[in-house]
Design an enzyme around this catalytic site. Structure first.
Site, PDB file in Angstrom:
ATOM      1  N   CYS A 183       0.797   9.911  10.542  1.00 55.75           N
ATOM      2  CA  CYS A 183       1.499   9.781  11.814  1.00 55.75           C
ATOM      3  C   CYS A 183       0.667   9.028  12.825  1.00 55.75           C
ATOM      4  CB  CYS A 183       1.776  11.150  12.391  1.00 55.75           C
ATOM      5  SG  CYS A 183       2.237  12.344  11.168  1.00 55.75           S
ATOM      6  N   ARG A 235       3.022   3.411  11.967  1.00 61.69           N
ATOM      7  CA  ARG A 235       2.399   4.482  11.188  1.00 61.69           C
ATOM      8  C   ARG A 235       3.424   5.481  10.664  1.00 61.69           C
ATOM      9  NH1 ARG A 235      -3.128   4.632  12.544  1.00 61.69           N
ATOM     10  NH2 ARG A 235      -3.299   6.706  11.680  1.00 61.69           N
ATOM     11  N   TRP A 262       5.661  10.561   9.918  1.00 64.74           N
ATOM     12  CA  TRP A 262       6.096  10.010   8.637  1.00 64.74           C
ATOM     13  C   TRP A 262       5.916  11.099   7.590  1.00 64.74           C
ATOM     14  CZ3 TRP A 262       3.654   8.705   3.887  1.00 64.74           C
ATOM     15  CH2 TRP A 262       4.369   7.812   3.082  1.00 64.74           C
ATOM     16  N   ASN A 294      -2.279  14.286  13.192  1.00 65.39           N
ATOM     17  CA  ASN A 294      -2.145  13.314  12.113  1.00 65.39           C
ATOM     18  C   ASN A 294      -3.083  13.740  10.995  1.00 65.39           C
ATOM     19  OD1 ASN A 294      -2.021  11.061  10.447  1.00 65.39           O
ATOM     20  ND2 ASN A 294      -3.455   9.891  11.697  1.00 65.39           N
ATOM     21  N   GLY A 295      -2.550  14.005   9.817  1.00 63.76           N
ATOM     22  CA  GLY A 295      -3.392  14.432   8.700  1.00 63.76           C
ATOM     23  C   GLY A 295      -2.733  15.550   7.927  1.00 63.76           C
ATOM     24  N   GLU A 333       3.134 -10.431  -5.974  1.00 66.14           N
ATOM     25  CA  GLU A 333       3.308 -10.308  -4.527  1.00 66.14           C
ATOM     26  C   GLU A 333       4.747 -10.659  -4.123  1.00 66.14           C
ATOM     27  OE1 GLU A 333       1.834  -8.966  -2.207  1.00 66.14           O
ATOM     28  OE2 GLU A 333       2.484  -9.932  -0.369  1.00 66.14           O
ATOM     29  N   LYS A 367       7.240  -8.035  -2.281  1.00 67.19           N
ATOM     30  CA  LYS A 367       7.913  -8.323  -0.991  1.00 67.19           C
ATOM     31  C   LYS A 367       9.419  -8.129  -1.129  1.00 67.19           C
ATOM     32  CE  LYS A 367       5.160  -8.252   1.167  1.00 67.19           C
ATOM     33  NZ  LYS A 367       3.746  -8.416   1.309  1.00 67.19           N
ATOM     34  N   GLU A 390      10.316  -4.292  -1.411  1.00 62.63           N
ATOM     35  CA  GLU A 390      10.163  -3.456  -0.215  1.00 62.63           C
ATOM     36  C   GLU A 390      11.116  -3.858   0.905  1.00 62.63           C
ATOM     37  OE1 GLU A 390       5.952  -5.361   1.368  1.00 62.63           O
ATOM     38  OE2 GLU A 390       6.523  -3.392   2.058  1.00 62.63           O
ATOM     39  N   HIS A 395       6.619 -10.241 -25.047  1.00 61.76           N
ATOM     40  CA  HIS A 395       6.111  -8.952 -25.533  1.00 61.76           C
ATOM     41  C   HIS A 395       6.904  -7.776 -24.973  1.00 61.76           C
ATOM     42  CE1 HIS A 395       2.937 -11.165 -27.399  1.00 61.76           C
ATOM     43  NE2 HIS A 395       2.701 -11.777 -26.253  1.00 61.76           N
ATOM     44  N   LYS A 441       3.436   1.245   8.040  1.00 62.83           N
ATOM     45  CA  LYS A 441       2.486   0.137   8.057  1.00 62.83           C
ATOM     46  C   LYS A 441       1.100   0.567   7.595  1.00 62.83           C
ATOM     47  CE  LYS A 441       1.226  -4.095   9.042  1.00 62.83           C
ATOM     48  NZ  LYS A 441       1.557  -5.014   7.940  1.00 62.83           N
TER      49      LYS A 441
HETATM   50  C1  F6R Z   1       3.240  -4.582   1.327  1.00 69.20           C
HETATM   51  C2  F6R Z   1       2.202  -3.906   2.110  1.00 69.20           C
HETATM   52  C3  F6R Z   1       1.413  -2.813   1.463  1.00 69.20           C
HETATM   53  C4  F6R Z   1      -0.039  -2.827   1.971  1.00 69.20           C
HETATM   54  C5  F6R Z   1      -0.805  -1.613   1.453  1.00 69.20           C
HETATM   55  C6  F6R Z   1      -2.264  -1.638   1.875  1.00 69.20           C
HETATM   56  O1  F6R Z   1       3.847  -5.586   2.063  1.00 69.20           O
HETATM   57  O2  F6R Z   1       2.017  -4.222   3.245  1.00 69.20           O
HETATM   58  O3  F6R Z   1       1.455  -2.899   0.086  1.00 69.20           O
HETATM   59  O4  F6R Z   1      -0.646  -4.014   1.572  1.00 69.20           O
HETATM   60  O5  F6R Z   1      -0.205  -0.446   1.930  1.00 69.20           O
HETATM   61  O6  F6R Z   1      -2.405  -1.641   3.253  1.00 69.20           O
HETATM   62  P1  F6R Z   1      -3.730  -2.137   3.959  1.00 69.20           P
HETATM   63  O7  F6R Z   1      -3.878  -3.585   3.686  1.00 69.20           O
HETATM   64  O8  F6R Z   1      -3.531  -1.845   5.420  1.00 69.20           O
HETATM   65  O9  F6R Z   1      -4.866  -1.346   3.355  1.00 69.20           O
END
Ligand code: F6R
Length: 611
Positions: free
Chosen positions: A8, A33, A80, A104-105, A484, A488, A491, A507, A606
């Site tokens: 959070c 967060r 969250w 938070n935790g 990647e 993208k 998500e 395979h 995030k």
């Molecule tokens: C995907 C994304 C996540 C982060 C991952 C690590 O678009 O953003 O996969 O890359 O949660 O986050 P960081 O880079 O903040 O350690």
């Protein structure tokens, strides 16, 4: 059992004027967060005034608009949940008549404490672990002053926390505490703050201190006192944050993600100019924690997108240096039985610098006395502060939950580091070094060109709407970019996508190909080009609908290819960076067509500060 685990954002403001509006503004910044419920509590007329909602901070703002909260002292929270349904009851703050807490935790022994308190006749309102903190402090306050009560409570808690606490009968103070979850403290005139990160405090102050694990702080509107884990008063360093970070509103863009995609020519230019001395044609990275010639192995660790950047860098290190490279996902690394070696350099890649698994992997390295480096965007972050050596990516604040400009920044710094190690160790000659630096300097312009092909990407995006799923294929350093691209798309648009090394299709995954399935082929003109084309033929033969992305100048398109895109070519080493751009835009446009929340995809956050 309905135990709530939370990741959070928290905020606390002690002021000489009403604080609720600034709490709301800070919570909006902390929404990266978590954003499934929100709440705040202020002190008014010697009582605790709590307002909460499920859903976004916007909802909380509406509630406050109808019934404003006064009070010059207050705390706020965005949540969250990883278990159970987020609702008003489980939203923070958690208050008794005497005290109100944001957390938070995770409190790992909350069930045990709860049983104890219930047997004493105390009643719980929520299913959260946090409420035990509220009740423990309330009990302790019967015999102790606030700081002592909090201190005694913390001694009983196992797990991780950052806390903000206010007290009905001590209406001028906020107490903050940290163990395992980040907490920043901010200073201003007649106003002081606590917050999960400095970003939440940015519009109010640029003077920041950070609590270390075990520490507490007591703030009033004009004073902050700090205490260590034995409650001894301590002094903390004040950092002044730089103003140079990019603006944090969307400007003319519809979404932060789009703005962040479009910012990449600038952020990459900034990043290059931080590290590359254009006059001397040299990379100014110094103070390696291990003398470069003595590095035995590089171990790269990250999660999600950051892991994909590690995987890409492995190809670069292998191509340009004689150093052995290993990569790992942080949540795996931290539990493996590893052979730590003091001649290995352990590099942690993270946009936020707060990702719990990456931070724990770093801690494990520190416990084993090996040298650590972090490649982060947030230089005030836990991971940056805990590592021996930090290489910032200088991408500016990234708000979109899906990482875009930070990924390109991570790649750029990893590439620069690789070039520097290669020249210092004499793995490449001066001519190659200068040639590579010259190409690197052309990167921002080439990125700009990639962004200009947006309209073609929009056409491609339509192909995904009716499909069952999709595949992203590449070989060599295009393989991590395929991963990647698939990440993208998943998500942002909630559509299934798989990234695969093109040579691995036969395979197993080739069985997935059926008439009309969109298959993205990443085929830069490198040593794999012809092989990738053969792999593509195998897909075409089974009815796959090909979306072909290349930097090959000659026409390799044919009637079997539904769409073709051409990105600029600088050199083969840099092609993974340029191939990324159409994939970022593809995911963005598919999400738009599906009406998904581009900046805040469902179920995600995030900064992933829980395991
Ligand atoms: C995907 C994304 C996540 C982060 C991952 C690590 O678009 O953003 O996969 O890359 O949660 O986050 P960081 O880079 O903040 O350690």
């Amino acid at each position: 059992k309905n135990k709530k685990k939370i990741m959070c954002g928290i905020i606390g403001i002690a002021s000489n004027k009403p604080v609720s509006i600034n709490i709301i503004n800070s919570l909006k910044k902390l929404e990266y967060r978590g954003y499934d419920s929100a709440g705040l509590a202020t002190l008014t007329d010697d009582s605790i005034n709590e307002k909460k909602c499920s859903g976004r901070v916007e909802e909380l703002e509406k509630i406050l608009f109808k019934a404003p909260s006064n009070g010059n002292i207050g705390i706020g929270h965005v949540r969250w949940a990883t278990h159970g349904v987020p609702n008003i009851i489980n939203a923070h703050p958690h208050s008794s008549e005497q005290v109100s807490v944001v957390h938070n935790g995770i409190i790992e022994n909350s069930d045990e404490i709860k049983r104890e308190l219930v047997s004493k006749g105390l009643k719980f309102k929520s299913q959260t672990d946090t409420e035990v903190i509220t009740l423990l402090i309330t009990e302790a306050l019967k015999e102790n002053e606030p700081l002592k009560s909090v201190y005694k409570t913390l001694k009983k808690l196992k797990g991780s926390f950052a806390l903000g606490i206010i007290f009905k009968n001590f209406s001028n103070i906020i107490i903050g505490a940290r163990r395992g979850s980040p907490l920043a403290v901010g200073y201003s005139k007649e106003e002081n703050y606590i917050g999960s990160d400095s970003y939440a405090l940015k519009s109010m102050t640029n003077k920041i201190s950070y609590l270390d694990d075990g520490e507490l702080c007591v703030l009033t509107k004009d004073q902050i006192s700090f205490y260590d884990e034995s409650l001894k008063k301590i002094n903390k360093k004040i950092h002044t944050m730089s103003e140079s970070e990019t603006a944090i509103d969307k400007g003319e863009y519809k979404h932060f993600m789009l703005k962040e995609i479009y910012e990449q020519p600038i952020t990459i230019k900034n990043c290059i100019s931080e590290y590359v001395d254009s006059l001397k044609k040299n990379i100014n990275i110094i103070n390696f924690p291990i003398e470069p010639n003595n590095i035995n192995k590089i171990v790269l660790v990250g999660c999600g997108t950051a892991y994909n950047s590690c995987l890409t860098a492995k190809y670069w290190f292998e191509e340009l240096t004689t150093i052995d490279v290993e990569i790992d996902i942080a949540s795996e690394f931290r539990y493996r039985k590893l052979k730590f070696n003091s001649k290995n350099l352990y590099i942690f890649v993270s946009q936020s610098g707060e990702t719990a698994d990456t931070a724990a992997a770093l801690d494990l390295c520190k416990k084993n006395n090996v040298k650590t480096c972090s490649i982060v965007n947030v230089i005030e972050s836990t991971i940056a502060r805990n590592s021996d050596w930090v290489l910032p990516i200088h991408a500016g604040t990234e708000i979109g939950v899906a990482s875009t400009k930070a990924f390109l920044g991570q790649l750029t710094v990893l590439y620069i580091l690789c070039l520097k190690l290669a020249i210092v160790r004499k793995d490449i000659d001066e001519r190659t070094y200068v040639k590579n630096i010259n190409n690197l300097k052309k990167l921002p312009e080439a990125i700009k060109e990639c962004i200009n092909i947006e309209s073609n990407v929009q056409l491609m995006a339509k192909e995904f709407l009716s499909a069952k799923g999709s595949m992203f294929l590449g070989r060599g350093s295009s393989f991590p970019i395929a991963l990647e691209g698939a990440l993208k798309l998943k998500e942002l648009s909630y559509l299934h996508a798989e990234g695969y090394p093109a040579g691995e299709m036969k395979h197993g995954p080739l069985a997935l190909i059926e008439e009309g399935l969109p298959v993205i082929i990443l085929a830069p003109k490198d040593k794999y080009f012809e092989k990738t084309l053969s792999n593509m033929q195998e897909v075409i033969a089974r009815g796959g609908k090909i979306l072909f992305i290349t930097d090959n100048k000659k026409d390799s398109l044919n009637e079997n290819i539904r769409f073709g895109l051409r990105v600029p070519h600088l050199d083969n080493l840099l092609s993974p960076i340029l191939l990324t751009l159409p994939l970022q835009m593809l995911a963005y446009h598919v999400a738009l067509l599906k009406n998904c929340d581009v900046d805040k995809p469902r179920n995600l956050a995030k900064s992933v500060t829980v395991e």
